[in-house]
Design a protein around this motif. Structure first.
Motif, PDB file in Angstrom:
ATOM      1  N   VAL A 360      50.147   2.664  62.875  1.00 53.39           N
ATOM      2  CA  VAL A 360      49.413   3.917  63.048  1.00 53.39           C
ATOM      3  C   VAL A 360      48.748   3.984  64.421  1.00 53.39           C
ATOM      4  CG1 VAL A 360      47.244   3.055  62.029  1.00 53.39           C
ATOM      5  CG2 VAL A 360      47.809   5.482  61.872  1.00 53.39           C
ATOM      6  N   TRP A 363      51.316   5.375  66.921  1.00 55.43           N
ATOM      7  CA  TRP A 363      51.459   6.825  66.774  1.00 55.43           C
ATOM      8  C   TRP A 363      50.230   7.554  67.315  1.00 55.43           C
ATOM      9  CZ3 TRP A 363      55.793   9.387  65.323  1.00 55.43           C
ATOM     10  CH2 TRP A 363      56.803   8.662  64.696  1.00 55.43           C
ATOM     11  N   ASN A 364      49.053   7.018  67.033  1.00 59.48           N
ATOM     12  CA  ASN A 364      47.823   7.654  67.528  1.00 59.48           C
ATOM     13  C   ASN A 364      47.788   7.696  69.049  1.00 59.48           C
ATOM     14  OD1 ASN A 364      46.977   7.954  64.902  1.00 59.48           O
ATOM     15  ND2 ASN A 364      45.509   6.285  64.946  1.00 59.48           N
ATOM     16  N   ILE A 367      49.990  10.617  70.063  1.00 59.67           N
ATOM     17  CA  ILE A 367      49.358  11.893  69.689  1.00 59.67           C
ATOM     18  C   ILE A 367      48.220  12.220  70.654  1.00 59.67           C
ATOM     19  CG2 ILE A 367      48.002  13.071  67.907  1.00 59.67           C
ATOM     20  CD1 ILE A 367      49.561  11.305  65.845  1.00 59.67           C
ATOM     21  N   PHE A 383      52.443  14.064  65.062  1.00 63.67           N
ATOM     22  CA  PHE A 383      51.642  13.761  63.873  1.00 63.67           C
ATOM     23  C   PHE A 383      52.480  13.921  62.604  1.00 63.67           C
ATOM     24  CE2 PHE A 383      48.892  15.235  60.409  1.00 63.67           C
ATOM     25  CZ  PHE A 383      47.910  14.242  60.382  1.00 63.67           C
ATOM     26  N   MET A 386      55.062  11.148  62.237  1.00 66.01           N
ATOM     27  CA  MET A 386      54.451   9.914  61.745  1.00 66.01           C
ATOM     28  C   MET A 386      54.390   9.911  60.221  1.00 66.01           C
ATOM     29  SD  MET A 386      50.590   8.456  62.479  1.00 66.01           S
ATOM     30  CE  MET A 386      49.808   9.841  61.633  1.00 66.01           C
ATOM     31  N   PRO A 393      48.337   8.716  57.912  1.00 68.32           N
ATOM     32  CA  PRO A 393      47.396   8.905  59.024  1.00 68.32           C
ATOM     33  C   PRO A 393      46.072   8.214  58.754  1.00 68.32           C
ATOM     34  CG  PRO A 393      47.553  10.902  57.717  1.00 68.32           C
ATOM     35  CD  PRO A 393      48.591   9.962  57.180  1.00 68.32           C
ATOM     36  N   SER A 394      45.436   7.782  59.811  1.00 69.07           N
ATOM     37  CA  SER A 394      44.107   7.176  59.725  1.00 69.07           C
ATOM     38  C   SER A 394      43.076   8.218  60.141  1.00 69.07           C
ATOM     39  CB  SER A 394      44.024   5.960  60.650  1.00 69.07           C
ATOM     40  OG  SER A 394      44.070   6.387  62.008  1.00 69.07           O
ATOM     41  N   SER A 397      43.711   9.253  63.580  1.00 64.24           N
ATOM     42  CA  SER A 397      44.846  10.176  63.735  1.00 64.24           C
ATOM     43  C   SER A 397      44.362  11.622  63.723  1.00 64.24           C
ATOM     44  CB  SER A 397      45.872   9.972  62.610  1.00 64.24           C
ATOM     45  OG  SER A 397      46.283   8.640  62.515  1.00 64.24           O
ATOM     46  N   SER A 400      42.478  12.562  66.872  1.00 63.80           N
ATOM     47  CA  SER A 400      43.409  12.811  67.978  1.00 63.80           C
ATOM     48  C   SER A 400      44.090  14.171  67.858  1.00 63.80           C
ATOM     49  CB  SER A 400      44.470  11.703  68.025  1.00 63.80           C
ATOM     50  OG  SER A 400      43.889  10.444  68.243  1.00 63.80           O
TER      51      SER A 400
END
Length: 666
Positions: A360, A363-364, A367, A383, A386, A393-394, A397, A400
């Protein structure tokens, strides 16, 4: 306010009373003395010795099964009539932790209690560690509370468990209790208690406690212990006490790669990226036998990203490849961030696409990269990709992607994403998420909606939320809301000069000069100073720093001459200096001279003089780009046919042919 209840420990049954000894019927021997076969109860076939040998055999079987990872078979043997020893229980406990099985751990604990090992301090330590690994902190507390013979190892085990679980304040309270009962600390104690200060919410009370522990460490002769002193550096860095972290680091008689990495990270995370790169260079010069590790490289890449030092970042990327660190996820994620924040989104995407594995954080990074460049729709696309790939997502995330929506003015998309947090992903909004929404609505001049969000928040609005509202009020010149937001900020952050300066700017825009003077008097009364504007530019792999109205630069006269010539050309083309942002009692010429001395203009001029023709100029600024500098840079990009990238505290601005990528929306 959301109310959360601490999980209750799984209840263990009280140990069952031991069974009565088995009834043995002894047969009377009728044969002549000496002529009969010895009975089973005779010394030559002692049942105690036979039972002991059998128990030893079963212990060895259980231990071998645990060492081979066959926990279930070991538990089946344990369920038979056995007499486990300390080593057997130790291996069973370790196996339960390794196999992440709380139910088996509870079973072993129950068996241990039934066999009278409940006051064994060694096994109590192992049980606390096991429950910590299995996220059963309440059970770890229960073991500690029921252990009467508490050695330093038992205390340390609970300190470690609580620190890992984020219960820093409880560690501090227990540490005080331990000192009161007279148990001396060891090096592990100091490490865990200092880490407890790091994992807890920052506060002056914890910083004060950390400094007290620092004094204890020195008094008890642990000042030369490299691991403890490195943890001290981490603690001071967490509280933003860079000066104290530096003192601890400089006084360390011995430094290892972890120590160097901790100090580099301290600079990188506390807004001192230039110092982080300088220390990294010093590390390489002074410690030939110490190779930077992946943690070091992450901090160095963060520093390059903060300075938009692309050439430095490329050199570090090459070093990462040579050292074989390109398979480590945090390093590759930091590379993605570095390229994105140096204005090379295409390169960031390439690094991301080549990753064999993504988490994650990776990916963040992507993003966020698209977000700060103003590509909100692309950030939303990444997003969604992902989520489709199976990565949930966290909270970061959402920070962002909501930030990306804010920079791009995607209000409806942002509202939908915010609503999906709880509904689809069971993530409850934090202060950061509310601040993003206030910023999103405020920038779009929907200030009433932004204010309503604050009123309906289920958690206490913090400085970030009110700061977002105040920033939006400055953009849209809303004095009434600005006064309301600043009043709360003055209560929450009485020593933050930026809030006073922002309110003064809003009053100045509204020609409310009496109010401007009142705010300035408040600044003076509280002895606060505005953070000076500063810019950084990388030219020929060297980083140069500029402060507003910088008269110490050896090229300053050349820079001023160039800016003056450009200013005259721009005026012929319609440029009007925005002198209203200068709050000094000067004539028009004096105000224009101050505007020309802004740090970003000096950095642009330096780049034009010292870089090759046609080369992209990359600049980083520590504050929001002012309206006059934004206007001037658009003109300069047109006249000089240069692409100029400026990253301010909020976002990227790509200037090319007299146009900015932000479309004047920042």
């Amino acid at each position: 306010m959301f109310a959360f209840q601490s999980p209750q420990p799984v209840q263990l049954p009280s140990p069952a009373p031991p069974p009565p000894p088995p009834f043995r019927k002894h047969l009377k021997c009728t044969a002549a003395r000496g002529s009969c076969r010895p009975p089973l109860c005779s010394l030559t076939s002692n049942p105690t010795i036979s039972t002991s040998a059998a128990a030893d055999d079963k212990n060895r079987v259980i231990q071998r099964l645990c060492e081979r990872g066959e926990l279930k078979r070991a538990l089946r043997v344990l369920s038979q009539e056995t007499d486990p020893n300390q080593r057997t229980y130790e291996l069973l406990i370790l196996s339960c932790a390794r196999q992440n099985s709380l139910s088996d751990g509870l079973s072993v604990h129950r068996h241990l209690l039934e066999n009278g090992f409940d006051q064994d301090p060694f096994l109590a330590t192992k049980l606390i560690n096991m429950y910590s690994e299995l996220d059963a902190i309440e059970n770890a507390r229960e073991v500690f509370d029921k252990t009467r013979q508490r050695t330093i190892y038992v205390w340390n085990a609970l300190f470690r468990a609580l620190a890992l679980a984020g219960h820093g304040h409880e560690v501090i309270d227990l540490y005080r209790r331990m000192n009161w009962v007279g148990i001396p600390s060891d090096r592990f104690t100091y490490n865990y208690v200092l880490k407890a200060c790091v994992v807890s919410e920052c506060g002056l009370s914890l910083l004060k406690k950390g400094r007290e522990i620092h004094a204890h460490i020195l008094r008890h002769g642990y000042g030369g212990h490299v691991h403890i002193m490195t943890t001290l550096v981490d603690m001071y860095a967490r509280f933003g006490c860079v000066k104290w972290a530096g003192i601890v680091f400089d006084e360390m008689p011995e430094k290892n790669v972890v120590s160097w990495s901790a100090m580099i990270a301290c600079y990188a995370k506390n807004g001192m990226p230039f110092e982080a790169l300088e220390l990294f260079r010093e590390m390489n010069l002074e410690t030939n036998d110490l190779l930077p590790n992946s943690v070091t490289m992450v901090s160095v890449l963060q520093a390059c990203a903060a300075l938009a030092a692309l050439e430095q970042g490329r050199l570090i990327h090459g070093y990462v490849l040579r050292r074989g660190l390109d398979s480590i996820l945090p390093v590759i994620s930091a590379l993605v961030t570095m390229y994105a924040r140096c204005g090379k989104l295409d390169r960031a995407q390439q690094v991301f696409d080549k990753m064999d594995e993504r988490d994650v954080v990776s990916w963040n990074s992507l993003i966020s990269g698209y977000g700060v460049h103003g590509f909100g729709e692309k950030a939303i696309q990444v997003f969604n990709e992902m989520i489709i790939s199976g990565i949930p997502p966290s909270p970061i995330s959402f920070v962002s992607v909501l930030g990306a929506c804010s920079h791009a003015g995607l209000v409806e998309e942002g509202k939908m994403l915010f609503d999906s947090m709880v509904r689809e992903h069971r993530i409850f909004p934090s202060v950061e998420h509310y601040a993003c929404m206030v910023d999103l609505l405020g920038r779009a001049n929907r200030l009433d909606e932004a204010a309503k969000i604050i009123e309906e928040m289920r958690i206490e609005p913090g400085p970030k939320v009110w700061g977002s509202l105040l920033g939006s009020c400055r953009i849209h010149r809303n004095v009434e809301l600005a006064e309301r937001a600043s009043a709360r900020l003055f209560e929450l952050e009485p020593m933050n000069a930026g809030n006073y300066v922002l309110l003064a700017d809003i009053y100045a825009e509204a020609q409310m000069w009496d109010e401007v003077r009142k705010v300035k008097k408040l600044l003076e009364a509280r002895r606060l100073q505005k953070v000076p504007g500063r810019c950084w530019i990388e030219v020929k792999r060297k980083i140069y720093s500029f402060a507003s109205v910088d008269e110490l630069n050896p090229q300053i006269e050349q820079l001023h001459a160039l800016l003056l010539n450009l200013s005259m050309e721009m005026k012929e083309d319609g440029y009007v200096p925005q002198t209203k942002i200068v709050h000094y009692d000067l004539d028009l010429e004096g105000k224009e001279r101050i505007l020309l001395g802004h740090s970003e203009k000096l950095a642009v001029a330096f780049g034009l003089i010292n870089s090759a023709k046609g080369e992209t100029i990359r600049i980083t600024k520590n504050l929001r780009l002012c309206e006059d500098c934004h206007s001037v840079t658009k003109f300069i990009s047109k006249y000089t046919k240069r692409e100029i990238l400026v990253r301010d505290v909020n976002r990227f601005h790509h200037f090319k042919d007299g146009v900015c990528s932000c479309r004047d929306y920042w």
